[in-house]
Design a protein around this motif. Structure first.
Motif, mmCIF file in Angstrom:
data_model
loop_
_atom_site.group_PDB
_atom_site.id
_atom_site.type_symbol
_atom_site.label_atom_id
_atom_site.label_comp_id
_atom_site.label_asym_id
_atom_site.label_seq_id
_atom_site.Cartn_x
_atom_site.Cartn_y
_atom_site.Cartn_z
ATOM 1 N N THR A 1 46.048 36.486 54.167
ATOM 2 C CA THR A 1 45.025 37.197 53.396
ATOM 3 C C THR A 1 45.150 38.500 53.158
ATOM 4 O OG1 THR A 1 43.544 35.286 53.821
ATOM 5 C CG2 THR A 1 42.544 37.423 52.938
ATOM 6 N N TYR A 2 45.423 39.179 54.202
ATOM 7 C CA TYR A 2 45.416 40.795 54.146
ATOM 8 C C TYR A 2 46.394 41.228 53.319
ATOM 9 C CZ TYR A 2 45.617 45.641 55.638
ATOM 10 O OH TYR A 2 45.841 46.862 55.869
ATOM 11 N N ILE A 3 47.760 40.518 53.509
ATOM 12 C CA ILE A 3 48.936 41.112 52.582
ATOM 13 C C ILE A 3 48.692 40.408 51.391
ATOM 14 C CG2 ILE A 3 51.324 40.400 52.288
ATOM 15 C CD1 ILE A 3 51.541 39.769 55.363
ATOM 16 N N THR A 4 48.068 39.501 50.856
ATOM 17 C CA THR A 4 48.042 39.007 49.613
ATOM 18 C C THR A 4 47.119 40.274 48.723
ATOM 19 O OG1 THR A 4 48.039 36.894 50.099
ATOM 20 C CG2 THR A 4 46.814 37.244 47.987
ATOM 21 N N CYS A 5 45.750 40.580 49.563
ATOM 22 C CA CYS A 5 45.054 41.621 49.242
ATOM 23 C C CYS A 5 45.745 42.724 48.672
ATOM 24 C CB CYS A 5 43.655 41.753 50.088
ATOM 25 S SG CYS A 5 42.605 40.518 50.199
ATOM 26 N N LYS A 6 46.586 43.436 49.581
ATOM 27 C CA LYS A 6 47.341 44.568 49.423
ATOM 28 C C LYS A 6 48.189 44.459 48.394
ATOM 29 C CE LYS A 6 45.866 47.082 52.643
ATOM 30 N NZ LYS A 6 45.137 48.393 52.453
ATOM 31 N N LEU B 1 48.195 42.390 45.795
ATOM 32 C CA LEU B 1 47.376 42.224 44.304
ATOM 33 C C LEU B 1 46.246 43.152 44.256
ATOM 34 C CD1 LEU B 1 47.352 38.322 44.405
ATOM 35 C CD2 LEU B 1 48.958 39.841 43.512
ATOM 36 N N LYS B 2 45.990 44.125 45.130
ATOM 37 C CA LYS B 2 44.919 44.914 45.098
ATOM 38 C C LYS B 2 43.527 44.347 44.868
ATOM 39 C CE LYS B 2 48.336 48.312 42.635
ATOM 40 N NZ LYS B 2 48.408 48.896 43.752
ATOM 41 N N ILE B 3 43.361 43.715 45.794
ATOM 42 C CA ILE B 3 42.116 42.908 45.971
ATOM 43 C C ILE B 3 41.266 43.720 47.382
ATOM 44 C CG2 ILE B 3 40.841 40.735 46.625
ATOM 45 C CD1 ILE B 3 43.109 39.211 45.228
ATOM 46 N N LYS B 4 40.193 43.779 46.995
ATOM 47 C CA LYS B 4 39.560 44.438 48.269
ATOM 48 C C LYS B 4 39.548 43.456 49.482
ATOM 49 C CE LYS B 4 36.673 47.954 45.941
ATOM 50 N NZ LYS B 4 35.288 48.396 45.761
ATOM 51 N N PHE B 5 39.964 43.713 50.432
ATOM 52 C CA PHE B 5 40.013 42.954 51.688
ATOM 53 C C PHE B 5 38.502 43.071 52.033
ATOM 54 C CE2 PHE B 5 40.578 42.098 56.310
ATOM 55 C CZ PHE B 5 41.112 40.750 56.164
ATOM 56 N N SER B 6 37.780 44.272 52.049
ATOM 57 C CA SER B 6 36.370 44.297 52.438
ATOM 58 C C SER B 6 35.344 43.474 51.784
ATOM 59 C CB SER B 6 36.237 45.867 52.461
ATOM 60 O OG SER B 6 35.959 46.377 51.088
ATOM 61 N N GLY B 7 35.943 43.011 50.744
ATOM 62 C CA GLY B 7 35.071 42.134 49.767
ATOM 63 C C GLY B 7 35.049 40.632 50.011
ATOM 64 N N LEU B 8 35.507 40.318 50.991
ATOM 65 C CA LEU B 8 35.694 38.769 51.566
ATOM 66 C C LEU B 8 34.485 38.109 52.257
ATOM 67 C CD1 LEU B 8 39.360 38.705 52.833
ATOM 68 C CD2 LEU B 8 38.508 38.274 50.438
ATOM 69 N N ALA B 9 33.129 38.735 51.771
ATOM 70 C CA ALA B 9 31.892 38.021 52.234
ATOM 71 C C ALA B 9 31.719 38.173 53.618
ATOM 72 C CB ALA B 9 31.941 36.552 51.720
ATOM 73 N N LYS C 1 46.902 33.151 40.590
ATOM 74 C CA LYS C 1 48.115 33.988 41.053
ATOM 75 C C LYS C 1 47.652 34.374 42.497
ATOM 76 C CE LYS C 1 50.539 38.402 40.545
ATOM 77 N NZ LYS C 1 50.674 39.640 39.575
ATOM 78 N N ALA C 2 46.459 34.541 42.718
ATOM 79 C CA ALA C 2 45.997 35.068 44.240
ATOM 80 C C ALA C 2 45.924 33.823 45.122
ATOM 81 C CB ALA C 2 44.512 35.227 44.148
ATOM 82 N N ILE C 3 45.829 32.516 44.520
ATOM 83 C CA ILE C 3 46.016 31.318 45.468
ATOM 84 C C ILE C 3 47.382 31.068 45.957
ATOM 85 C CG2 ILE C 3 45.841 28.754 45.315
ATOM 86 C CD1 ILE C 3 43.210 29.422 43.506
ATOM 87 N N TYR C 4 48.266 31.335 44.815
ATOM 88 C CA TYR C 4 49.700 30.812 44.967
ATOM 89 C C TYR C 4 50.518 31.895 46.003
ATOM 90 C CZ TYR C 4 49.364 27.544 40.965
ATOM 91 O OH TYR C 4 48.850 26.448 40.245
ATOM 92 N N THR C 5 50.132 33.160 45.536
ATOM 93 C CA THR C 5 50.631 34.281 46.431
ATOM 94 C C THR C 5 50.090 33.958 48.115
ATOM 95 O OG1 THR C 5 50.692 35.796 44.628
ATOM 96 C CG2 THR C 5 50.721 36.840 46.861
ATOM 97 N N TYR C 6 48.597 33.778 48.167
ATOM 98 C CA TYR C 6 48.438 33.467 49.601
ATOM 99 C C TYR C 6 48.893 32.329 50.159
ATOM 100 C CZ TYR C 6 45.297 31.584 53.112
ATOM 101 O OH TYR C 6 44.656 30.897 54.042
#
Length: 292
Positions: A57-62, A64-72, A11-16
């Motif tokens: 990426t930022y929009i996708t994280c927002k 899907l409630k993924i931490k943007f700060s967690g992107l290594a 889902k994250a991949i397709y949304t991104y």
């Protein structure tokens, strides 16, 4: 990985990808409408298109409630960054030494060197000395500007897409899939724009595609090995800097040079293919290193 976790990654991949395409389409249309953009348009639209993956990426994280700060975001081990700086320089240098040696292109472009020396106020220097100093200055100071554009893409491609793909498939497939997507993302400007160094469209696209898919094996390996998106930024910035800002402009046309130099000629992609094979043989070193 559990079925639920796999579904989240898909889902994250397709949304991104959908958001990246939507955002990029706006910049593609603006760029193509501008035609020959010139220095100002090229800079603005160039930055715009390269930062679309980051914004997606930022929009996708927002969403899907993924931490943007967690992107290594961590820098990682210095040795990986050093290698990522020098690997593009090494394969670019070998590529252009081959080109110059076989006469597929000439060393050096006196018109370019003269103009660059004039713009920098170094016209009184012997041209051989200027070339060395210019190479050093570009390789150090030029990296900051190159990294500022590469970061926009790498937040998306290696910061988000590669780890999500690695959650659901192997290193090899992650490299190929991300490479194909990365190459296709360039196609609108390759086909309809002027993003080419003078080769026929199909030839240039074939060389470019081989290069991007091949070099993705290197980008993916360092991303998974270091768990830092900055390896991708360094590789990307170094590649763009040395090939586009130094080796290509300093090479003279000997007749069919465009078929051999830059990202749209055959030599650099061939070198990248050899690198891909090498890093593929080391694929077991990065298995299951990323859990994000």
């Amino acid at each position: 990985m559990s079925l639920q976790s796999a579904k989240k990654s898909y889902k994250a991949i397709y949304t991104y990808l959908l958001i990246t395409i939507a955002l990029s389409t706006v910049v593609w249309l603006l760029t193509l409408n501008a035609g020959n953009t010139g220095r100002i348009g090229g800079r603005i639209y160039g930055y715009g298109i390269m930062w679309c993956p980051a914004l997606a990426t930022y929009i996708t994280c927002k969403l899907l409630k993924i931490k943007f700060s967690g992107l290594a975001w961590q820098w990682g081990k210095p040795k990986y960054m050093i290698w990522c700086y020098f690997i593009p320089l090494i394969y670019a240098l070998i590529s252009y030494l081959i080109i110059w040696t076989f006469g597929w292109g000439g060393f050096y472009n006196k018109a370019f060197v003269t103009q660059a020396a004039h713009e920098l106020g170094w016209s009184k220097l012997p041209q051989s000395v200027f070339i060395i100093l210019f190479f050093i200055v570009e390789g150090v100071i030029g990296m900051f500007g190159s990294m500022s554009t590469a970061l926009g893409e790498e937040i998306g491609w290696r910061g988000f897409l590669v780890p999500e793909l690695s959650n659901v498939t192997s290193y090899t497939k992650t490299s190929v899939i991300s490479g194909v997507i990365w190459a296709f993302w360039h196609y609108p400007l390759l086909i309809f724009g002027n993003y080419n160094e003078g080769t026929p469209p199909l030839y240039g696209m074939a060389c470019f595609t081989m290069m991007v898919i091949s070099i993705s094996f290197v980008f993916t390996w360092f991303r998974l090995k270091s768990n830092s998106l900055w390896t991708g930024v360094m590789l990307h910035a170094s590649h763009n800097l040395f090939i586009q800002a130094f080796f290509t402009p300093i090479t003279t046309n000997t007749g069919h040079t465009a078929y051999f130099i830059d990202e749209f000629g055959v030599v650099v992609p061939a070198m990248c293919l050899l690198l891909a094979i090498y890093f593929w043989t080391r694929r077991r070193e990065v298995v299951n290193l990323v859990t994000v």
